[in-house]
Design an enzyme around this catalytic site. Structure first.
Site, PDB file in Angstrom:
ATOM      1  N   PRO A 211      76.751 -12.388  45.112  1.00  0.00           N
ATOM      2  CA  PRO A 211      78.329 -12.501  45.285  1.00  0.00           C
ATOM      3  C   PRO A 211      78.993 -12.641  44.966  1.00  0.00           C
ATOM      4  O   PRO A 211      79.685 -12.568  44.045  1.00  0.00           O
ATOM      5  CB  PRO A 211      77.872 -14.505  45.356  1.00  0.00           C
ATOM      6  CG  PRO A 211      76.692 -14.106  45.799  1.00  0.00           C
ATOM      7  CD  PRO A 211      76.126 -13.419  44.485  1.00  0.00           C
ATOM      8  N   GLU A 212      80.087 -11.901  46.062  1.00  0.00           N
ATOM      9  CA  GLU A 212      81.634 -11.463  45.194  1.00  0.00           C
ATOM     10  C   GLU A 212      82.155 -12.813  46.110  1.00  0.00           C
ATOM     11  O   GLU A 212      81.793 -13.295  47.344  1.00  0.00           O
ATOM     12  CB  GLU A 212      81.933 -10.184  45.561  1.00  0.00           C
ATOM     13  CG  GLU A 212      81.371  -9.804  44.475  1.00  0.00           C
ATOM     14  CD  GLU A 212      82.441  -8.263  44.210  1.00  0.00           C
ATOM     15  OE1 GLU A 212      83.698  -8.676  43.642  1.00  0.00           O
ATOM     16  OE2 GLU A 212      81.883  -7.797  43.468  1.00  0.00           O
TER      17      GLU A 212
ATOM     18  N   ARG B 287      67.138 -15.438  39.844  1.00  0.00           N
ATOM     19  CA  ARG B 287      67.562 -15.366  38.081  1.00  0.00           C
ATOM     20  C   ARG B 287      68.652 -16.411  37.832  1.00  0.00           C
ATOM     21  O   ARG B 287      68.683 -16.586  36.689  1.00  0.00           O
ATOM     22  CB  ARG B 287      68.975 -14.231  38.227  1.00  0.00           C
ATOM     23  CG  ARG B 287      68.598 -12.794  38.860  1.00  0.00           C
ATOM     24  CD  ARG B 287      69.298 -11.686  38.579  1.00  0.00           C
ATOM     25  NE  ARG B 287      69.896 -11.294  37.273  1.00  0.00           N
ATOM     26  CZ  ARG B 287      70.668 -11.044  37.239  1.00  0.00           C
ATOM     27  NH1 ARG B 287      71.429  -9.656  37.799  1.00  0.00           N
ATOM     28  NH2 ARG B 287      70.739  -9.697  35.562  1.00  0.00           N
TER      29      ARG B 287
ATOM     30  N   LYS C  96      98.609  -6.479  26.546  1.00  0.00           N
ATOM     31  CA  LYS C  96      97.173  -6.425  27.038  1.00  0.00           C
ATOM     32  C   LYS C  96      96.620  -4.500  26.612  1.00  0.00           C
ATOM     33  O   LYS C  96      97.096  -3.894  26.862  1.00  0.00           O
ATOM     34  CB  LYS C  96      96.533  -6.468  28.699  1.00  0.00           C
ATOM     35  CG  LYS C  96      96.867  -8.216  28.993  1.00  0.00           C
ATOM     36  CD  LYS C  96      95.723  -8.748  28.218  1.00  0.00           C
ATOM     37  CE  LYS C  96      95.905 -10.515  28.699  1.00  0.00           C
ATOM     38  NZ  LYS C  96      94.999 -11.186  27.762  1.00  0.00           N
TER      39      LYS C  96
END
Length: 270
Positions: A2-3, A110, A151
């Site tokens: 799932p995204e 999982r 960053k």
DNA sequence: CGCGACTCCTGCCGGC
DNA sequence: TGCCGGCAGGAGTCGC
């Protein structure tokens, strides 16, 4: 699996079957998910009626009784409706039986997913530090540009950081960077405002398209209503390392960024 | 304090 | 054919 598009597709598939329905019984066969399913979950939801099924990032928030059931599908999780009495196979850990004769079944080989509970008015710690929804007005190229100041990490793990923007996982990060023509290895803090505007637009376009198409099918994803999502054929780079770029014909490169495999085209992305 | 590494777990695939 | 290592859609947590 799932995204964000898969989670949103799941939400849309299950919501009509849950909203207004009362839970007759909670069956937990395996409590050990990413975090243990709370012992008192049955007390909280049995005999109560679902009101609204919402989504925040990749979490599904199912309002019922005095709070919300919070579920995350992890890497291999799946929520779908089955008829009450359908025999449970391996890895089918939870059933939420409804007065309609259907049951919401949670499957997760999982067990990286979760099923948690929160009282109305409380904000779960897992949800408290999340950045904006990618398809909301709070997300744009300026947001990416500002968050990226200073960053030093690569842009791909940067856009997958849930504090920056939620819901951009490995597939869509890879695809959006390709569509925007940005090399995933580039330092996040050294990308122009203009390029971030393009990237934000591509993230939104690709996510919206994937939702419209019912989520990406990588292996066996189906929405909550059992309808399959769309196919890998629409992917330009994800899972295509070593294959040919669909735009320039060059061989796609592969590297690891933030422990995630990253495929890109050296010619189309800079 | 930012960032990368590690971790949880099972299934599957490729190589030998 | 079988065994083994590596890798998989996520993301919290830890240590440098």
């Amino acid at each position: 699996m799932p995204e964000l598009p898969e989670v949103e597709t799941t939400r849309r598939g299950i919501a009509p079957h849950l909203e207004g329905r009362t839970v007759t019984q909670l069956i937990v066969r395996e409590r050990r998910l990413r975090w243990p399913i709370p012992e008192d979950l049955a007390i909280q939801i049995e005999g109560q009626t679902f009101t609204q099924i919402r989504r925040r990032a990749k979490y599904l928030l199912m309002d019922i009784g005095g709070g919300s059931l919070i579920s995350h599908l992890g890497m291999s999780g799946n929520l779908r409706l089955v008829s009450v009495g359908t025999p449970a196979l391996k890895h089918e850990h939870v059933d939420i039986e409804l007065d309609s004769g259907m049951a919401l079944r949670y499957t997760d080989p999982r067990r990286f997913g979760s099923m948690l509970w929160i009282k109305t008015g409380e904000v779960h710690p897992l949800l408290s530090r999340l950045g904006p929804e990618p398809l909301s007005d709070l997300f744009d190229g300026e947001r990416l540009y500002q968050c990226a100041r200073g960053k030093t990490s690569a842009v791909k793990p940067f856009i997958m950081d849930n504090a920056v923007v939620v819901g951009v996982g490995n597939i869509y990060a890879s695809e959006a960077l390709f569509a925007a023509g940005i090399d995933p290895r580039r330092e996040a803090g050294r990308i122009s405002r203009t390029r971030y505007q393009r990237l934000a637009t591509e993230i939104q376009r690709i996510l919206a398209h994937a939702i419209e198409r019912g989520g990406t099918t990588l292996r066996d994803f189906t929405g909550g209503d059992g309808q399959p999502g769309y196919f890998q054929q629409e992917l330009f780079v994800y899972g295509r390392g070593g294959e040919l770029c669909k735009l320039c014909g060059g061989t796609l490169s592969e590297c690891r960024l933030g422990q995630r495999s990253s495929v890109f085209c050296r010619r189309c992305q800079s």
